[in-house]
Design a protein around this motif. Structure first.
Motif, PDB file in Angstrom:
ATOM      1  N   GLU A  13      54.136  39.669  81.330  1.00  0.00           N
ATOM      2  CA  GLU A  13      54.379  39.152  79.977  1.00  0.00           C
ATOM      3  C   GLU A  13      53.479  39.836  78.962  1.00  0.00           C
ATOM      4  OE1 GLU A  13      54.044  37.108  76.386  1.00  0.00           O
ATOM      5  OE2 GLU A  13      52.419  36.946  77.847  1.00  0.00           O
ATOM      6  N   LYS A  31      54.640  42.509  76.049  1.00  0.00           N
ATOM      7  CA  LYS A  31      54.242  42.203  74.670  1.00  0.00           C
ATOM      8  C   LYS A  31      53.492  43.387  74.058  1.00  0.00           C
ATOM      9  CE  LYS A  31      52.710  39.341  71.224  1.00  0.00           C
ATOM     10  NZ  LYS A  31      53.410  38.354  70.412  1.00  0.00           N
ATOM     11  N   TYR A  62      61.969  36.139  75.886  1.00  0.00           N
ATOM     12  CA  TYR A  62      62.459  36.898  74.737  1.00  0.00           C
ATOM     13  C   TYR A  62      63.887  36.495  74.376  1.00  0.00           C
ATOM     14  CZ  TYR A  62      58.258  39.693  74.798  1.00  0.00           C
ATOM     15  OH  TYR A  62      56.946  40.094  74.714  1.00  0.00           O
ATOM     16  N   ARG A 101      58.603  33.861  72.767  1.00  0.00           N
ATOM     17  CA  ARG A 101      58.434  35.077  71.968  1.00  0.00           C
ATOM     18  C   ARG A 101      59.547  35.224  70.926  1.00  0.00           C
ATOM     19  NH1 ARG A 101      54.431  34.114  72.714  1.00  0.00           N
ATOM     20  NH2 ARG A 101      53.181  34.428  74.576  1.00  0.00           N
ATOM     21  N   ASP A 111      58.748  37.550  68.037  1.00  0.00           N
ATOM     22  CA  ASP A 111      58.940  38.963  68.363  1.00  0.00           C
ATOM     23  C   ASP A 111      60.429  39.323  68.324  1.00  0.00           C
ATOM     24  OD1 ASP A 111      56.085  39.574  70.283  1.00  0.00           O
ATOM     25  OD2 ASP A 111      56.698  37.567  69.727  1.00  0.00           O
ATOM     26  N   SER A 146      52.529  35.126  63.855  1.00  0.00           N
ATOM     27  CA  SER A 146      53.308  35.266  65.089  1.00  0.00           C
ATOM     28  C   SER A 146      53.270  34.020  65.959  1.00  0.00           C
ATOM     29  CB  SER A 146      52.792  36.455  65.907  1.00  0.00           C
ATOM     30  OG  SER A 146      51.494  36.189  66.416  1.00  0.00           O
ATOM     31  N   ASP A 201      51.148  33.524  68.258  1.00  0.00           N
ATOM     32  CA  ASP A 201      50.628  33.878  69.576  1.00  0.00           C
ATOM     33  C   ASP A 201      49.103  33.854  69.549  1.00  0.00           C
ATOM     34  OD1 ASP A 201      50.600  34.578  72.212  1.00  0.00           O
ATOM     35  OD2 ASP A 201      51.362  36.615  71.938  1.00  0.00           O
TER      36      ASP A 201
END
Length: 471
Positions: free
Chosen positions: A80, A84, A111, A117, A120, A332, A334
């Motif tokens: 992962e 990324k 994804y 994600r 993204d 983001s 994250d």
């Protein structure tokens, strides 16, 4: 990542030097190197390919541990974070995957439009104007590497304008036959402005100011945080307040409109790429990885041939820290991504941990200036903040070496101004010497002089376009 996995990893890769104000920092690069060593003799592997604009493709191949109940969580974490990082290093709207079905299913889940994600996914879809896809490749066929390096920069002839757009100010420069005849920093607040006329007007005024110092403008080059493809703005935090519909109408082709108005060769690329180019121009070296530490982190890479590979290099969103409690990037969503470690945001994060207090209305640039002024006076807490960023950098230099073939790590940007730059470099070198002595022998961390740190990108950007000879 669960705390159980974190604890099992931490025992193996605990850093020998810890940031004073972020002691739980867990370097991603040490984990990746450790995992690769564990999987070195494995017969199992994964293959990845990322497709971006114009059918360009980046590929990656890695061995993985034989899958079991014990190794699966580690391999999922490794895969992962690997995907990324590659996604933000290389860019792409389509991921091709070859490997165990359980890993493919996990990747596809992550994804998706509702997955972890999704930021993204949505951003890459916007950048490349394609729906994001994750697809399994079975059998022998697999996409091959397709690259198209950019040959930009290093043009000194004629009268040129350069600009570098930051979040708190933008820089303009006028260059005549390779000599800087004018440069200036101009304050602005673009991220808060919903009307793109604000951005357009300020930039035009700055360019006209610089142009007044040249007999004739023959080319314009620009550097800006964000993602730019063929001089189009695809994503840029400078325009975050602009509504999407207005962005499409006025912002996307902003630089194409400026090019039409000025009627000269015009090139705009990511500010990190210009950082790498500045390293090449000032040091006459290739294999340069440039990091601009400003309102965010900008990355750029110049390969050994002296070309820009044309990758995304949005290292602000690339992971560097495995700590499950690492700071969250507000954009983001994250944890542990570069923007929180190499920017004004990093200074703010560490300053709060050090016990500094700021008024709500005090913006990040002002907070940075205050910490820099205190460091100049010898304040221990302020000095430790920049040393902590240096510790981050030392470990992250090793991480970046797993993905970039570089010999010079060039750092600049407002965070490196004043005493902070030397403190950052010294601590990074200390980490490399203790933890990665072989790497310490291979790479040099370079700081430019004070003025070049602040306006050097605008000057380097001025060299981007080629002036085509008439007739």
């Amino acid at each position: 990542m669960s705390h159980h996995i974190f604890q099992s990893i931490e025992k193996e890769i605990s850093p020998r030097i810890r940031p004073r104000y972020d002691p739980q920092f867990l370097p991603l690069g040490k984990f990746m190197a450790w995992y690769r060593e564990q999987a070195r003799n494995s017969q199992e592997e994964i293959r990845l390919a990322l497709e971006r604009e114009n059918q360009l493709v980046s590929t990656w191949r890695d061995k993985i541990l034989p899958l079991s109940e014990e190794t699966l969580p580690l391999t999922q974490v490794y895969m992962e974070r690997l995907v990324k990082f590659l996604l933000w290093q290389k860019g792409g709207w389509k991921i091709y995957f070859q490997g165990p079905e359980i890993l493919y299913s996990r990747l596809k889940e992550l994804y998706s439009s509702e997955g972890e994600r999704k930021f993204d996914v949505n951003l890459m879809s916007t950048v490349y104007e394609q729906p994001f896809q994750v697809t399994a490749v079975r059998g022998r066929s697999f996409p091959e590497e397709v690259d198209s390096p950019l040959v930009l920069g290093g043009h000194f002839e004629g009268g040129r304008l350069g600009f570098d757009l930051g979040a708190s100010d933008f820089k303009v420069a006028a260059v005549q036959e390779g000599q800087v005849v004018f440069s200036q920093e101009i304050p602005w607040s673009p991220q808060e402005q919903p009307d793109p006329e604000y951005h357009y007007r300020h930039l035009q005024q700055g360019l006209k100011l610089a142009a007044s110092h040249l007999p004739r403008v023959q080319a314009i080059g620009g550097s800006a945080a964000g993602i730019y493809i063929n001089n189009q703005v695809r994503i840029a935090s400078l325009f975050r307040a602009v509504p999407r519909e207005l962005f499409e109408k006025r912002v996307k082709n902003l630089f194409l409109e400026l090019q039409k108005e000025w009627g000269v060769p015009f090139e705009v690329i990511n500010d990190g790429e210009v950082t790498a180019l500045a390293g090449y121009l000032s040091l006459n070296r290739t294999a340069v990885l440039g990091l601009a530490m400003g309102s965010s982190e900008a990355g750029g890479y110049l390969n050994r041939q002296g070309h820009l590979p044309g990758w995304l290099d949005e290292l602000a969103f690339a992971p560097v820290d495995l700590n499950p409690e690492a700071a969250v990037d507000e954009w983001s969503g994250d944890r542990g991504v570069g923007a929180m470690y190499f920017s004004q945001q990093a200074v703010n994060k560490l300053a709060l941990a050090a016990g500094f207090q700021f008024a709500v209305e005090e913006r990040l640039p002002e907070r940075l200036k205050r910490i820099q002024a205190l460091a100049e006076k010898g304040d221990d807490r302020a000095i430790n903040i920049f040393q902590d960023i240096g510790i981050y950098l030392g470990y992250t230099a090793q991480l970046y070496s797993l993905f970039y073939d570089y010999q010079t790590l060039m750092i600049l940007g407002r965070v490196t101004s004043g005493p902070g730059g030397d403190l950052i470099r010294q601590e990074a070198e200390r980490v490399l010497a203790l933890e990665f002595p072989e790497l310490r022998e291979k790479i040099e961390i370079h700081l430019t002089d004070e003025k070049s740190r602040r306006v050097g990108q605008a000057v380097a950007a001025a060299t981007l376009p080629e002036i085509r000879k008439e007739g």
